[in-house]
Design a protein around this motif. Structure first.
Motif, short mmCIF file in Angstrom:
data_model
loop_
_atom_site.label_atom_id
_atom_site.label_comp_id
_atom_site.label_asym_id
_atom_site.label_seq_id
_atom_site.Cartn_x
_atom_site.Cartn_y
_atom_site.Cartn_z
N LEU A 14 -2.59 -6.43 -11.86
CA LEU A 14 -1.62 -5.41 -11.46
C LEU A 14 -2.41 -4.27 -10.84
N SER A 15 -1.97 -3.77 -9.69
CA SER A 15 -2.75 -2.72 -9.04
C SER A 15 -1.87 -1.80 -8.22
N VAL A 16 -2.36 -0.59 -8.03
CA VAL A 16 -1.76 0.40 -7.15
C VAL A 16 -2.90 1.08 -6.41
N THR A 17 -2.74 1.27 -5.10
CA THR A 17 -3.75 1.96 -4.31
C THR A 17 -3.15 3.24 -3.75
N LEU A 18 -3.83 4.36 -4.03
CA LEU A 18 -3.39 5.65 -3.51
C LEU A 18 -4.51 6.27 -2.70
N PRO B 109 4.06 5.28 -4.77
CA PRO B 109 3.21 4.17 -5.20
C PRO B 109 3.93 2.82 -5.12
N GLU B 110 3.18 1.82 -4.81
CA GLU B 110 3.70 0.46 -4.72
C GLU B 110 2.84 -0.43 -5.62
N LEU B 111 3.50 -1.14 -6.54
CA LEU B 111 2.79 -2.01 -7.47
C LEU B 111 2.58 -3.39 -6.84
N ASP B 112 1.33 -3.81 -6.79
CA ASP B 112 1.00 -5.17 -6.38
C ASP B 112 0.72 -5.98 -7.65
N TYR B 113 1.32 -7.18 -7.76
CA TYR B 113 1.04 -8.01 -8.92
C TYR B 113 0.87 -9.46 -8.46
N ARG B 114 -0.22 -10.06 -8.90
CA ARG B 114 -0.56 -11.38 -8.43
C ARG B 114 -1.33 -12.14 -9.51
N LEU C 20 -8.11 5.33 -3.95
CA LEU C 20 -8.32 5.22 -5.40
C LEU C 20 -7.48 4.04 -5.86
N TYR C 21 -8.14 3.04 -6.38
CA TYR C 21 -7.50 1.78 -6.75
C TYR C 21 -7.32 1.73 -8.26
N TYR C 22 -6.04 1.74 -8.70
CA TYR C 22 -5.71 1.60 -10.12
C TYR C 22 -5.51 0.12 -10.43
N GLU C 23 -5.97 -0.32 -11.61
CA GLU C 23 -5.83 -1.74 -11.92
C GLU C 23 -5.63 -1.95 -13.41
N MET D 290 0.86 -1.19 0.00
CA MET D 290 0.00 0.00 0.00
C MET D 290 0.89 1.23 0.00
N SER D 291 0.63 2.16 -0.90
CA SER D 291 1.47 3.35 -0.99
C SER D 291 1.10 4.35 0.10
N SER D 292 2.02 5.25 0.37
CA SER D 292 1.76 6.32 1.33
C SER D 292 1.58 7.61 0.56
N ALA D 293 0.35 8.13 0.57
CA ALA D 293 0.08 9.34 -0.20
C ALA D 293 -1.14 10.03 0.37
N ASN D 294 -1.19 10.19 1.68
CA ASN D 294 -2.37 10.75 2.31
C ASN D 294 -2.58 12.21 1.95
N ALA D 295 -3.87 12.59 1.80
CA ALA D 295 -4.27 13.98 1.57
C ALA D 295 -3.64 14.60 0.34
N THR D 296 -3.37 13.79 -0.65
CA THR D 296 -2.77 14.34 -1.87
C THR D 296 -3.82 14.71 -2.91
N HIS D 297 -5.11 14.38 -2.63
CA HIS D 297 -6.18 14.69 -3.58
C HIS D 297 -5.89 14.08 -4.95
N ILE D 298 -5.85 12.76 -4.99
CA ILE D 298 -5.62 12.04 -6.24
C ILE D 298 -6.89 12.10 -7.09
#
Length: 735
Positions: free
Chosen positions: A111-115, A44-49, A131-134, A1-9
């Motif tokens: 493949l996903s990234v959560t911000l 951001p941290e990429l999760d891939y499974r 916000l979950y990117y996939e 999980m990435s660290s990006a609090n209060a960045t208004h993505i």
């Protein structure tokens, strides 16, 4: 999980590129609100499974290059056109992160990234704000088929954070390019909080049931909202209406017009909150693109397998553009013999052109605000070295696009099309962005030119008559006509012509464009037209025309005759029947029947007038009263294409004997009865002997009197016809 609090993505997408040997470069494009924390705080941290939504591996992604701010404002706006920072107007900033990973063959990689955190918006419940990117990759297909795949790539021209004008129709696109040539399927999808965890949609109720459409200084006009409440959804993510009817009161029906073929949607925002940076003006829309690759099964049948999927999170920001209207969607037009089909739809212009046809389609750009300056932009269409960032949109061997007067009030575009046969069946898309210089917000409109290449059939054979059907012995002019522009760019077109040898075609004319043929039978004439100044050697087309030949007529007829309707043979023939037996004739051919007496009953030549007695194919019975010799003539001809063919004539002589004033009732069946003419038959007759005594009387005489029981001699008769007219006559009975 990435660290990006209060960045208004605000949005973005996750895509990937195949590098070979199961290595993939994964790219995350992030759009953030300029009022939030900077990109340096986004990790951001990429999760891939390949095991569904659980398990798998993670890896950090790295920011590539410098973030770029959007430029939705005009240059005169305080803070500048691309202002980005705390205390400034709302804007977005774009940054890209990358990482390379190994993805061995699997039925599906997720493949996903959560911000965190998505800003407050009007249409979805944020949940925890993630916000979950996939993106998904399917590199192991049924039958253990191993592939590699580069995902569809969203176009850089289409910014996923568009500012859209309140109560103005707008088209937004999320169309993509496909590096591998796979088929793309566009869809609207739910935004996600996590893997298979969608955000829920909020309900809505519009304020009031009336939309004010009154133009500045114009008469009152508005629209009644048919249904002003409901729940937002992936396919209805913003309050938008189709307005129909006429002023002063129109009808507004909820509508969000999605074009699944182009990956675009058209809508008219119907709600705006004037509060600064109000969440009521922000709406999340997700555009999903799924790739399918075609294969052939063991029987040669086409089958399609899913090979990948990407999603773009977009945020629509409704603004009040005041009196600045967005640019008018451009309209494409052709010209006479352009050889193209043009359809202008709500969001696209569809052009169907054909191989071996060089032509032009023109586009005019305009703005409802007459003083606005328009700037049209589009990506490099045919870069020397294509890349994912700079793909080939339109090969120059197919067409080129040129802008004239860009940066003026009325720019124009020219699409010059010159496709070779190699491009048959291909479709190309040119994305256009049309932007005015309105302040503070620039009006923006998007348009896609869709160019489809069909098989060229530019050759035609034009005959001198609309229907090339001719009389036997006639000729017809044929012209090999290329149905392409006569010139493009003031350069006259050049062609070569080659006719196939055929009956009625002079061998010296085989290389000419215009020929005259004189066939004796129905013949097809074929020609090949060669482009001499365009794709010479590969571009040619064939055409043919069938020239039908109507055979010459040979007039003929048969004749039958009888004396009267009694069937007796002792009455001289004077009623004639003619049957048309003309060779090659049909009942629609013209016919003209005449008779002319050429000899009288004593054999003397006479010169009487020729009489037309019928113009029918087969005439009615002909009654000839006077004795003598008659010439019966049939004149017949065909009419082909409005022209009269050669007339054919047939003449037959017939004999008509006078009705004698003597009859001989001796039983030889020849002249045994006293007969009358046909018109006299059926009359009343009284027969007297030479002393005036009535010896026989008939009320409806049909030639029955045979003189029975009467001596030879002269007899007199009184004849009263059907109209009451009385005539006298005599007849001699001889034994």
């Amino acid at each position: 999980m990435s660290s990006a609090n209060a960045t208004h993505i605000q949005g973005g997408q996750l895509t990937y590129e195949a590098l070979g040997n199961n290595r993939y470069k994964v790219s995350l494009t992030v759009f953030r609100d300029c009022g939030g924390a900077s990109f340096s705080s986004i990790e951001p941290e990429l999760d891939y499974r390949s095991t569904g939504c659980t398990g798998g591996s993670s890896v950090d992604m790295v920011l590539v290059g410098s973030p770029e701010a959007g430029s939705p404002y005009c240059p005169n706006t305080p803070g500048g056109p691309s202002q980005c920072g705390s205390g400034l107007r709302t804007n977005y900033q774009k940054g890209t992160f990358e990482v390379t990973v190994t993805l061995p063959p699997a039925a599906e990689w997720i493949l996903s990234v959560t911000l965190n955190a998505r800003p407050s918006v009007a249409n979805i419940n944020l949940g925890n704000g993630d916000l979950y990117y996939e993106a998904r990759l399917n590199n192991l297909l049924p039958g253990n088929r191993i592939i590699q795949n580069t995902s569809a790539q969203y176009q850089a021209l289409d910014i996923p954070i568009p500012f859209v004008c309140y109560q103005q129709e707008r088209t937004v696109t999320f169309s993509a390019t496909e590096p591998d040539g796979d088929s793309l399927v566009y869809a609207l999808a739910n935004p996600l909080l996590g893997c298979n965890e969608p955000n829920t949609y909020r309900s809505y109720t519009t304020v009031g049931r009336f939309i004010d459409l009154t133009p500045p200084s114009g008469p009152p006009c508005g629209a009644y909202i048919v249904n002003n409440s409901g729940t937002y959804s992936a396919t209805y993510p913003i309050s938008s209406f189709n307005v129909t009817g006429s002023c002063p009161l129109k009808t507004a029906t909820p509508a969000f017009n999605f074009n699944a073929a182009q990956g675009s949607f058209t809508f008219t925002p119907s709600f705006y909150n004037p509060a600064v940076n109000s969440a009521d003006n922000k709406y999340v829309v997700v555009g999903q693109v799924t790739e399918y690759r075609r294969f052939l099964d063991a029987n040669g049948k086409k089958i399609y397998y899913k090979v990948g999927q990407v999603r773009r999170d977009m945020m629509l920001v409704v603004i009040d553009c005041n009196n600045n209207n967005q640019p008018t969607p451009p309209v494409g037009t052709g010209f006479v013999k352009s050889g193209v089909t043009i359809v202008n739809s709500r969001d696209s212009t569809f052009v169907t052109a054909y191989t071996c046809n060089y032509t032009e389609v023109r586009f005019r750009f305009s703005d409802p605000n007459p003083g606005d300056i328009l700037t049209v932009t589009y990506p490099e269409l045919d870069p020397p070295v294509p890349t994912l960032a700079k793909p080939t949109y339109l090969p120059s061997d197919v067409a080129t696009f040129q802008l004239l007067g860009n940066g003026t009030k009325a720019p124009a575009g020219i699409l010059r099309i010159q496709p070779d046969v190699l491009f048959e069946g291909k479709t190309y898309r040119i994305p256009l962005k049309i932007e005015d210089n309105g302040c503070p917000f620039k009006g923006v409109q998007f348009r896609t030119i869709v160019l489809k290449i069909g098989k060229g059939n530019f050759a035609k054979v034009v005959a001198s008559s609309a229907t090339p059907t001719i009389c036997e012995g006639a000729s017809v002019a044929l012209t090999a006509t290329p149905f392409r522009p006569d010139s493009v760019g003031l350069n006259p077109a050049k062609y070569g012509y080659q006719w196939d040898a055929a009956e009625g075609l002079d061998a010296n004319d085989l290389g000419k464009q215009n020929i005259t043929v004189k066939p004796t039978k129905t013949t097809r004439y074929r020609v090949r037209i060669l482009g001499k100044d365009f794709r010479e050697g590969t571009c040619s087309d064939t055409a043919s025309v069938l020239v039908r030949v109507t055979p010459a007529l040979k007039a003929n007829f048969t004749t039958t005759s009888r004396g009267d309707n009694s069937g007796r043979t002792n009455i001289p023939a004077r009623i004639f029947t003619f049957k048309n037996t003309t060779t090659n004739s049909v009942r629609t051919d013209s016919a003209r029947w005449t008779y002319q007496r050429v000899k009288d009953g004593k054999g003397n030549a006479v010169n009487e007038k020729e009489v037309i007695f019928s113009r029918k194919y087969d005439p009615a019975e002909l009654l000839l009263r006077e004795g003598g010799q008659y010439a019966i003539k049939l004149s017949t001809y065909s009419t082909v294409g409005g022209a009269q063919c050669v007339t054919s004539e047939k003449v037959t002589l017939i004999e008509v004997r006078d009705i004698p004033n003597v009859f001989t009732p001796n039983g030889d069946n020849i002249n045994d009865n006293f007969v009358l003419t046909a018109e006299e038959t059926g009359s009343k007759i009284q027969i007297f002997n030479r002393w005036g005594r009535l010896i026989k009387e008939y009320t409806n005489y049909k030639g029955e009197w045979d003189g029975k029981d009467q001596p030879a001699g002269t007899y007199y008769y009184l004849l009263t016809d059907k109209e009451g007219k009385t005539t006298k006559g005599w007849v001699e009975l001889a034994r």
